[in-house]
Design a protein around this motif. Structure first.
Motif, mmCIF file in Angstrom:
data_model
loop_
_atom_site.group_PDB
_atom_site.id
_atom_site.type_symbol
_atom_site.label_atom_id
_atom_site.label_comp_id
_atom_site.label_asym_id
_atom_site.label_seq_id
_atom_site.Cartn_x
_atom_site.Cartn_y
_atom_site.Cartn_z
ATOM 1 N N GLU A 119 0.829 -1.205 0.000
ATOM 2 C CA GLU A 119 0.000 0.000 0.000
ATOM 3 C C GLU A 119 0.864 1.255 0.000
ATOM 4 O O GLU A 119 0.585 2.223 -0.733
ATOM 5 C CB GLU A 119 -0.914 -0.027 1.227
ATOM 6 C CG GLU A 119 -1.937 1.100 1.259
ATOM 7 C CD GLU A 119 -2.898 0.956 2.409
ATOM 8 O OE1 GLU A 119 -3.678 1.909 2.652
ATOM 9 O OE2 GLU A 119 -2.884 -0.089 3.067
ATOM 10 N N GLU A 120 1.922 1.256 0.790
ATOM 11 C CA GLU A 120 2.837 2.399 0.799
ATOM 12 C C GLU A 120 3.538 2.551 -0.544
ATOM 13 O O GLU A 120 3.753 3.667 -1.020
ATOM 14 C CB GLU A 120 3.860 2.226 1.921
ATOM 15 C CG GLU A 120 3.258 2.287 3.309
ATOM 16 C CD GLU A 120 4.278 1.970 4.378
ATOM 17 O OE1 GLU A 120 5.422 1.573 4.015
ATOM 18 O OE2 GLU A 120 3.958 2.114 5.586
ATOM 19 N N THR A 121 3.891 1.432 -1.152
ATOM 20 C CA THR A 121 4.524 1.481 -2.474
ATOM 21 C C THR A 121 3.585 2.082 -3.504
ATOM 22 O O THR A 121 3.988 2.896 -4.347
ATOM 23 C CB THR A 121 4.952 0.069 -2.897
ATOM 24 O OG1 THR A 121 5.862 -0.458 -1.933
ATOM 25 C CG2 THR A 121 5.625 0.094 -4.259
ATOM 26 N N SER A 164 1.189 4.158 -2.856
ATOM 27 C CA SER A 164 1.082 5.591 -2.554
ATOM 28 C C SER A 164 2.277 6.365 -3.101
ATOM 29 O O SER A 164 2.125 7.433 -3.703
ATOM 30 C CB SER A 164 0.967 5.777 -1.044
ATOM 31 O OG SER A 164 0.893 7.157 -0.723
ATOM 32 N N LEU A 165 3.487 5.823 -2.920
ATOM 33 C CA LEU A 165 4.682 6.480 -3.445
ATOM 34 C C LEU A 165 4.666 6.518 -4.968
ATOM 35 O O LEU A 165 5.044 7.526 -5.593
ATOM 36 C CB LEU A 165 5.935 5.756 -2.959
ATOM 37 C CG LEU A 165 6.223 5.807 -1.452
ATOM 38 C CD1 LEU A 165 7.458 4.972 -1.131
ATOM 39 C CD2 LEU A 165 6.417 7.245 -0.993
ATOM 40 N N THR A 166 4.231 5.410 -5.559
ATOM 41 C CA THR A 166 4.196 5.348 -7.028
ATOM 42 C C THR A 166 3.202 6.357 -7.589
ATOM 43 O O THR A 166 3.483 7.037 -8.589
ATOM 44 C CB THR A 166 3.825 3.931 -7.484
ATOM 45 O OG1 THR A 166 4.736 3.001 -6.910
ATOM 46 C CG2 THR A 166 3.887 3.816 -8.997
ATOM 47 N N VAL A 167 2.037 6.473 -6.954
ATOM 48 C CA VAL A 167 1.051 7.445 -7.403
ATOM 49 C C VAL A 167 1.578 8.864 -7.230
ATOM 50 O O VAL A 167 1.417 9.735 -8.113
ATOM 51 C CB VAL A 167 -0.273 7.244 -6.633
ATOM 52 C CG1 VAL A 167 -1.231 8.400 -6.907
ATOM 53 C CG2 VAL A 167 -0.921 5.927 -7.042
ATOM 54 N N ALA A 227 -1.892 -3.876 -8.650
ATOM 55 C CA ALA A 227 -2.028 -5.332 -8.758
ATOM 56 C C ALA A 227 -1.219 -6.034 -7.672
ATOM 57 O O ALA A 227 -1.674 -7.030 -7.080
ATOM 58 C CB ALA A 227 -1.569 -5.786 -10.140
ATOM 59 N N THR A 228 -0.021 -5.505 -7.379
ATOM 60 C CA THR A 228 0.796 -6.080 -6.308
ATOM 61 C C THR A 228 0.086 -5.948 -4.967
ATOM 62 O O THR A 228 0.123 -6.861 -4.138
ATOM 63 C CB THR A 228 2.162 -5.389 -6.258
ATOM 64 O OG1 THR A 228 2.814 -5.536 -7.528
ATOM 65 C CG2 THR A 228 3.035 -5.984 -5.176
ATOM 66 N N LEU A 229 -0.566 -4.826 -4.750
ATOM 67 C CA LEU A 229 -1.308 -4.625 -3.510
ATOM 68 C C LEU A 229 -2.457 -5.617 -3.401
ATOM 69 O O LEU A 229 -2.700 -6.193 -2.326
ATOM 70 C CB LEU A 229 -1.839 -3.194 -3.440
ATOM 71 C CG LEU A 229 -2.756 -2.873 -2.257
ATOM 72 C CD1 LEU A 229 -2.032 -3.119 -0.936
ATOM 73 C CD2 LEU A 229 -3.260 -1.437 -2.341
#
Length: 417
Positions: free
Chosen positions: A156-158, A160-163, A195-197
């Motif tokens: 989820e953090e990833t 958020s960072l990606t967005v 998708a990973t999330l």
């Protein structure tokens, strides 16, 4: 390309990012699991420990049964009755009432009781080992649920960072400082992170379900609040004399030796004695009867069973030697793995700190236009990898603690919860 036609793809990219980011704000209702220490106190209600306890109760019952002496046999014999001539009817019948019982000589009962006690001792040690194994399984399932939860949080953090990075790239595209391709790449990265999330959330829910089933928790678990991954392992004790597996092998060897004694006693004659009273109807008289009987060991001397018991003893002795060798090697390896896992956790935490600082500086540089989006992506990937490595290091430390605890015959993290 006209400004209008260029604005539409940018708007599409922005809408896609907004839709992906909107899923992060959905509320989650959590039903936290009990702590590992609380679940450990309820370990006696798990099927594995209940089965081991029932096996021990059965062994204790066999010991009580082995102490019981055989039942005497009451016999009634009528001779010279309902024949012809003077033996018509019961007027000249001879009636005998006798009581016979095995004498259990040669230490037959003592050998039987000793063998049953030895078997019960081995089963008792197996019960203790089963409790330790159940505690280790509980610790592993609890840690795996926490790992799955952390990986879902990390995903989820990833996302958020990606967005956030994709939005920053889109802002630069809007300003004309980056081509439209960068915005499209950001959207693709955000979709992959989404998708990973989803996959991480599915794994987390499956781990929660396993924890609920293994720990027999009444309500389904939806979160793990009390951390086991961050718990400090139990201090390594000096080398113990015998590991639980060695003690079990020793008890099984002793039981096999007792079974040899039982079979040797069985080879000796089983003598029976009887006493009774006989009624002579013709003479209107009575008399006592005495008797003793024993089988003649002409053919069956129980040699096959004795040789089988001796072979089983040799096998148990070989298992004991193997258990001793493996226990020494396994404990040395477990101590080394635990020490290495502790160092790995410290190194992983340092890597996370460095990766977070690197990403922070990269993000500042990217927004200022001093570094490219590719460099920002590299630092973000390194940060995600460092956080994932920290989670893996903690799980490895838990596994090492579980292995060492089993060799020491205790529950993992005993005294730390």
């Amino acid at each position: 390309m006209s400004p209008t036609s260029r604005r539409r793809p940018r708007l599409a990219v922005g809408c896609a990012l907004a839709a992906i980011a909107a899923t992060l704000a959905s509320p989650v209702w959590a039903d936290p699991a009990p702590t590992y220490g609380q679940l450990l106190q309820q370990l006696g209600q798990t099927p594995a420990t209940l089965e081991a306890g029932a096996n021990f109760d059965a062994a204790e019952a066999r010991v009580r049964q082995a102490r019981v002496r055989p039942n005497p046999v009451l016999g009634l014999d009528v001779e010279n009755a309902y024949g012809s001539g003077p033996y018509n009817g019961l007027n000249n019948a001879d009636t005998s009432l006798a009581l016979s019982t095995p004498l259990e000589l040669w230490g037959r009962r003592a050998a039987r009781v000793a063998a049953a006690r030895a078997e019960a001792g081995a089963v008792g040690l197996q019960r203790d080992l089963a409790v330790v194994d159940a505690a280790g399984r509980l610790a592993l399932v609890y840690a795996e649920a926490e790992v799955a939860q952390r990986r879902a949080t990390l995903a989820e953090e990833t996302l958020s960072l990606t967005v956030a990075d994709a939005r920053a790239a889109l802002a630069l595209v809007e300003e004309g400082r980056e081509p439209l391709l960068r915005g499209i790449q950001g959207e693709a990265e955000a979709a992959s992170a989404r998708a990973t999330l989803d996959e991480a959330v599915a794994e987390r829910d499956a781990a929660y379900a396993r924890l609920t089933a293994v720990a027999m928790i009444p309500a389904p678990v939806t979160s793990v609040d009390a951390s086991l991954l961050d718990a400090a392992p139990t201090a390594v004790e000096p080398v113990i004399e015998d590991a639980p597996t060695v003690r079990v092998a020793e008890a099984q060897r002793a039981a096999a030796e007792r079974r040899i004694d039982v079979q040797r006693v069985q080879a000796r004659p089983d003598i029976n004695a009887s006493v009774g009273i006989r009624r002579f109807e013709a003479e209107n008289a009575t008399a006592l009867t005495f008797g003793i009987s024993m089988p003649l060991p002409l053919f069956d001397r129980n040699r096959g069973n004795i040789e089988a018991a001796q072979a089983e003893f040799r096998a148990a002795d070989a298992r004991l030697m193997t258990a001793r060798q493996e226990a020494q090697a396994d404990r040395a390896a477990a101590v080394a793995r635990l020490s290495a896992s502790v160092s790995r956790v410290r190194a992983a935490d340092g890597g996370v700190t460095a990766a977070e600082e690197a990403y922070r500086l990269s993000r500042i540089g990217f927004e200022a236009g001093r570094i490219s989006q590719l460099e920002l992506r590299v630092t973000r990937t390194a940060l995600v990898g460092a956080r994932s490595a920290a989670v893996d290091a903690r799980l490895a430390r838990v596994r090492a603690e579980i292995d060492l605890a089993r060799l020491d015959g205790r529950a993992p993290f005993e005294g730390t919860q």
